[in-house]
Enzyme design. Structure first.
Site, PDB file in Angstrom:
ATOM      1  N   ASP A  84       5.397 -64.869 -36.598  1.00 60.48           N
ATOM      2  CA  ASP A  84       5.074 -64.892 -38.028  1.00 60.48           C
ATOM      3  C   ASP A  84       4.029 -65.942 -38.406  1.00 60.48           C
ATOM      4  O   ASP A  84       3.955 -66.368 -39.546  1.00 60.48           O
ATOM      5  CB  ASP A  84       6.355 -65.128 -38.840  1.00 60.48           C
ATOM      6  CG  ASP A  84       6.940 -66.506 -38.583  1.00 60.48           C
ATOM      7  OD1 ASP A  84       6.692 -67.066 -37.507  1.00 60.48           O
ATOM      8  OD2 ASP A  84       7.647 -67.021 -39.464  1.00 60.48           O
ATOM      9  N   GLU A  85       3.241 -66.367 -37.435  1.00 62.07           N
ATOM     10  CA  GLU A  85       2.256 -67.407 -37.712  1.00 62.07           C
ATOM     11  C   GLU A  85       0.974 -67.089 -36.969  1.00 62.07           C
ATOM     12  O   GLU A  85       1.038 -66.606 -35.841  1.00 62.07           O
ATOM     13  CB  GLU A  85       2.742 -68.749 -37.151  1.00 62.07           C
ATOM     14  CG  GLU A  85       3.339 -69.691 -38.141  1.00 62.07           C
ATOM     15  CD  GLU A  85       3.730 -70.967 -37.430  1.00 62.07           C
ATOM     16  OE1 GLU A  85       2.846 -71.789 -37.152  1.00 62.07           O
ATOM     17  OE2 GLU A  85       4.923 -71.132 -37.135  1.00 62.07           O
TER      18      GLU A  85
END
Lengths: 393, 372
Positions: free
Chosen positions: A104-105
């Site tokens: 998620d990054e």
């Protein structure tokens, strides 16, 4: 000067569930492992739940006490992966230079995209808006001239933060922060820095480099640079394509100490690791075994083979050998992990060997079982020793 | 304990035993050299329990005694520039004075009582013994040592297999990718025997028994091999591992035989290796009637080279790790060597017309047999 954007989803696992179920939006939602099993801890809490003091990694019972009205859901990794894919698809519309940091990054190097899509700030805002609107996932955005500063910027404000960290902001924004908040400073280095009297990033930046190098080696050099806002590392879109190691670990449902039970778990792990190696076309030379005992003391031992392998049996035998040589049998085992590193891509030709009847047989057997699994699924067949303890999940 | 002798002489003998000094040992004293004066000779001993070397020589000395001196003594004596060295040991505290010219060293010696006893050859315990010329043993070792495995996890392959049958001694080594085997006749063999000797100890044999024409007496006794020549004795522990059947993997059916110029082939191979791919240096060979085409390619580019050969029987399309060929070819004495072909993706055999007992078998790298 580069323009780097760091995008970080807020409470990603919880946000995915809320995005999928409109009824859960705006409510305290907690993603937790099965409370019956050992994984009864909070993996992620939505921001609504965090208001009640729920934090990641606290036990479920404690979270229930703090937030009785919370919605508890089990983790669903395929859901997270599908959202992650959609997010990365949006990011890649703005530049091919997208480096995933986790599910998620990511970092984006938009230096070359500014003429097409507008300034880095404008792109950052567009990304944030689109991900929120199209996917209903909140994220924080950080913009700076390098990866380190961009990540430090996105950490500043959560959820839905938008921070631009300019070179001139370093003394006022970065330096007053405690060193623990610096990317790259982990549990091991932070106390050591404290011991040296370094409490803030600014103090770290002011520290003579040679002192840091003599204490931390190459890491000292890197820390000193980062603290001064210097980071030349490029945004590498292929960072995950060239794996450095492939591994699996499992926290057991209960502590075990019987050698045959340990052996069975090692075999299962070896098969998972072997399967992933073979799927990626990798061979690895170093086998690393991690054991965490009942007192949470974990230790790692590794062995480097002369020839790289991807065979389950070889990985298993080496791991078992490591276990038998290095771990006292009285220690109860809580977690076991196997990783294979020193990876190389399988070369087209393979060197034939003498007296290799066994390896040849294993190769053929592995090829056959892999084919069956590819076609009919992982559970089409398993080793008889694993079958005993096998439970349909 | 007091003795004096020539610096070059002492230094030479210290160098001989130095290789057996233990580098990491929990046994005190093993990182040093045992000096013994028995009334006639000076005896130097070093052992790391795997390998032991002992050498004795007459030295002018006045007092008997024993002391263990630190391994540094080797370098100390080597660096002395005067012609003679005098060593004097105080047997009460083992403080040792070394005098040579104007240089004076004081070394802290140790009590020799804890030093392990060097195993001695006992006639009644001999399991097998034979005599071999040092030149012959050196040749056998040069022909086999390079092919042993460096992988400690395949312990059996880190050794060289000795098989004595009648008066024929055969040495075999393999790292499972290739196999080298060679033989010679020995004298005074007492009985047949098969034993496995660690290659790293045999490297020392090459170093110590340098003279070509000396007779080395080999004795097998209690899991040790003793090699004695003149006043120097080397003892090596044997590997208690099973070496697989060598004869089983030597192919009987040869489909083609090529005669190739050794020096030209080595040069061509070395050129091809520059562009050979990967860690196993893949080089491809198309062996035809009068020529062999050598090819290699990698991400940097490719090379192709033709070499005249004379072939009888069938040719083949095959790939090898170039290193495995080069290492074997460098010990070929004959101007032309023989390459025996057994088929696609099957081993080749290299033979040296000047070394009749020698055979080197090398396994290929698997390729799809497609002519480009």
């Amino acid at each position: 000067m580069r323009s780097i954007i760091h995008v970080d989803m807020n409470a990603f696992f919880a946000s995915c569930h809320q995005a999928q179920n409109p009824g859960w939006r705006g409510k305290p939602l907690l993603v937790a492992g099965d409370p019956q099993k050992r994984h009864g801890i909070i993996l992620t809490a939505s921001y609504e739940a965090r208001k009640y003091g729920v934090k990641t990694a606290i036990p479920v019972w404690q979270a229930k006490k703090l937030c009785p009205q919370g919605i508890f859901v089990p983790p669903d990794h395929s859901l997270y992966t599908s959202y992650s894919k959609k997010i990365f698809a949006i990011l890649k519309e703005y530049t091919p230079l997208v480096e995933p940091f986790s599910i998620d990054e990511a970092w984006l190097d938009v230096t070359g995209s500014e003429r097409l899509f507008g300034s880095a700030e404008e792109i950052g805002q567009m990304l944030q808006k689109r991900i929120a609107k199209e996917l209903k996932i909140p994220c924080s955005v950080g913009i700076a001239a390098n990866k380190f500063l961009a990540k430090m910027a996105s950490e500043r404000q959560k959820p839905r933060g938008f921070t631009v960290l300019r070179q001139r902001d370093i003394p006022s924004v970065l330096w007053p922060l405690p060193v623990e908040e610096m990317v790259g400073v982990g549990k091991k280095i932070a106390p050591a820095l404290r011991e040296m009297g370094i409490k803030t990033i600014g103090q770290l930046a002011a520290m003579p480099k040679r002192l840091l190098v003599s204490r931390f080696g190459i890491m000292g050099e890197i820390l000193s640079q980062l603290a001064n806002g210097i980071d030349d590392s490029p945004v590498d879109p292929y960072v995950f394509d060239t794996a450095k190691s492939i591994g699996h670990s499992i926290t057991l449902p209960r502590d075990i100490d019987k050698p045959e039970e340990v052996a069975r778990v090692l075999l299962d792990l070896s098969e998972r690791v072997g399967r992933r190696l073979r799927r990626g076309g990798y061979l690895g030379r170093t086998i690393t075994l991690t054991v965490k005992d009942q007192n949470f003391v974990s230790s790692t031992r590794s062995y480097t083979l002369q020839e790289a392998t991807c065979l389950t049996e070889i990985i298993y035998r080496t791991a078992l050998q490591l276990y038998q040589t290095h771990f006292e049998s009285w220690r109860k085992v809580r977690l076991l992990g196997i990783a294979v590193s020193k990876l190389q891509l399988k070369e087209k030709g393979s060197q034939l060997t003498l007296w290799a009847d066994e390896t040849e047989r294993l190769n053929r057997l592995t090829k056959a079982t892999d084919m069956l699994k590819d076609r009919f699924g992982e559970r089409i067949l398993c080793r008889a020793t694993l079958f005993q303890g096998h439970q349909p999940d | 304990m007091l003795f004096s002798l020539s610096q070059t002489f002492l230094s030479e003998h210290l160098q001989i035993v130095a290789k057996a000094i233990a580098t990491r040992s929990t046994i005190p004293g093993l990182d040093g050299i045992l000096f013994e004066c028995d009334g006639n000779d000076l005896i130097l001993t070093a052992t790391n329990m795997e390998l032991g070397i002992q050498t004795r020589f007459p030295a002018v000395h006045k007092e008997k005694g024993r002391v263990v001196l630190p391994g540094k003594i080797v370098d100390i004596v080597r660096h002395l520039s005067a012609e003679s060295v005098q060593i004097k040991v105080n047997l009460d505290n083992y403080l040792t004075e070394i005098k040579s010219g104007q240089a004076e060293f004081q070394l802290y010696g140790q009590n020799a009582d804890d030093y392990p006893v060097f195993p001695t050859v006992l006639p009644e315990q001999k399991e097998c013994s034979f005599n071999i010329k040092s030149g012959e043993l050196r040749r056998l070792l040069r022909q086999t040592l390079f092919a042993v495995s460096q992988d400690e996890s395949k312990l059996a392959f880190t050794g060289v297999l000795f098989t004595l049958s009648g008066n024929l001694l055969t040495l075999s080594s393999s790292d499972t990718f290739r196999l080298a085997t060679t033989s010679c006749h020995v004298t005074a063999a007492t009985s047949d025997a098969t034993f496995l000797v660690p290659a790293k100890n045999l490297q020392e044999v090459l170093r110590i028994f340098a003279a070509e024409d000396r007779i080395i007496e080999a004795v097998l006794q209690q899991n040790q091999l003793f090699l004695t020549s003149g006043t120097t004795c080397l003892s090596s522990r044997l590997l208690e591992e099973n070496f697989p059947d060598v004869q089983r993997v030597i192919p009987q059916k040869i489909i083609g035989k090529a005669s190739i110029n050794t020096a030209n082939f080595i040069k061509a191979l070395e050129r091809a290796t520059l562009l050979a791919e990967g860690t196993n240096h893949v080089v491809r060979f198309s062996i035809g009637e009068n020529t062999m085409v050598i090819r290699a390619s990698s991400k940097y580019g490719k090379i192709q080279e033709q070499l005249p050969i004379s072939l009888s029987g069938e040719g083949v399309e095959i790939a090898f790790n170039a290193r495995f060929l080069l290492e074997a070819l460098k010990i070929i004495e004959s101007e032309e060597f023989i390459l025996e072909i057994t088929g696609t993706n099957k081993p080749c055999i290299i033979k040296d017309p000047l070394a009749p007992g020698y055979l080197y078998l090398v396994l290929p790298i698997k390729i799809k047999n497609k002519l480009k």
